[in-house]
Design an enzyme around this catalytic site. Structure first.
Site, short mmCIF file in Angstrom:
data_model
loop_
_atom_site.label_atom_id
_atom_site.label_comp_id
_atom_site.label_asym_id
_atom_site.label_seq_id
_atom_site.Cartn_x
_atom_site.Cartn_y
_atom_site.Cartn_z
N ASP A 103 33.31 -5.82 7.06
CA ASP A 103 33.43 -7.28 6.99
C ASP A 103 32.08 -7.92 7.26
OD1 ASP A 103 36.13 -6.88 6.63
OD2 ASP A 103 36.62 -7.18 8.76
N1 URA Z 1 38.24 -2.82 9.90
C1 URA Z 1 38.01 -4.15 9.97
O1 URA Z 1 38.88 -4.90 10.39
N2 URA Z 1 36.82 -4.61 9.58
C2 URA Z 1 35.82 -3.81 9.14
O2 URA Z 1 34.73 -4.31 8.82
C3 URA Z 1 36.07 -2.44 9.09
C4 URA Z 1 37.29 -1.96 9.46
#
Ligand code: URA
Length: 233
Positions: A103
């Site tokens: 993310d």
């Molecule tokens: N899980 C998440 O919630 N975000 C990420 O960036 C990776 C795994």
């Protein structure tokens, strides 16, 4: 491809350095009399020598980035910087992409490559490659959360996650290992047990660990042994 670009992509120096090498007569291309940084070469076919040694074209590159917050795991974006913006400039022309998504507000281990087959092997749900994250939470993990993660928690859309390993590592920090990669998976898993993820950092993928000496935003190529370790679990 331009000769200076090719030499620089081999790690022989910046574009400026390799231009100097070329101008200093240290580079030879078989069959060509006139050499200059901008001549076009075919690295797969042309025999190109630097300081008398035949250069070897490498098709694939593997880069570890300590992804900072605020950039997206994509090769291109209209609005935000991408993880590719953190790759050394001389490697950016190699059709690179991030193997897997983090993310925009997640930090840590991001593998960037142009090797589609390797990316597929480590990302395919069938491969069950473990991914380890450190999460800072708003509330402490309980024994019942650990047991729920071990069984497989049900997230907001009804999906039952595969068993995951959860461990408290002090304060409100937890380590979690997951074997799949759904959208926002870690955040949604914690939400399912009533916790908010305040920050998230990936520290390991398969057998490859984040080099903790890389500051957020720093990148380097993988070593041979790191590359091999990636596919080990
Ligand atoms: N899980 C998440 O919630 N975000 C990420 O960036 C990776 C795994």
């Amino acid at each position: 491809m331009r000769l200076d670009k090719y030499l620089s992509s081999l790690g022989l120096g910046s574009r400026k350095d390799v231009k100097k090498m070329i101008k200093g007569g240290r580079v030879r291309v078989e069959g060509r009399d006139k050499i200059s940084p901008e001549i076009s070469v075919d690295p797969k076919r042309d025999k190109i020598y630097a300081d008398g040694a035949l250069t070897v074209y490498r098709e694939f590159v593997y880069i570890m980035l300590n992804k900072p917050k605020g950039c997206v795991s994509a090769a291109w974006d209209k609005k935000y910087p991408t993880v590719i913006d953190f790759v050394p400039e001389e490697l950016r022309h190699l059709s690179l992409f991030p193997a897997g998504r983090l993310d925009i507000d997640t930090e840590g281990l991001c593998l960037i490559t142009n090797d589609g087959a390797l990316a597929h092997r480590i990302l395919s749900p069938k491969s069950h490659v473990p991914k380890t994250y450190i999460a800072e939470l708003d509330r402490a993990v309980t024994e019942s959360d650990i047991a729920a993660f071990e069984r497989g928690v049900t997230i907001d859309d009804g999906y039952v996650c595969k068993p995951a390993e959860l461990e408290m590592i002090g304060g409100l920090s937890a380590r979690i290992v997951i074997y799949e990669g759904k959208f926002h998976q870690v955040k949604r898993m914690f939400a399912a047990v009533g916790k908010n993820v305040l920050s998230l950092r990936r520290v390991r993928m398969g057998g490859l660990s984040l080099d903790e000496s890389l500051r957020p935003g720093e990148a380097r190529e993988l070593t041979e042994s790191e590359l091999r370790s990636l596919e080990n679990k």
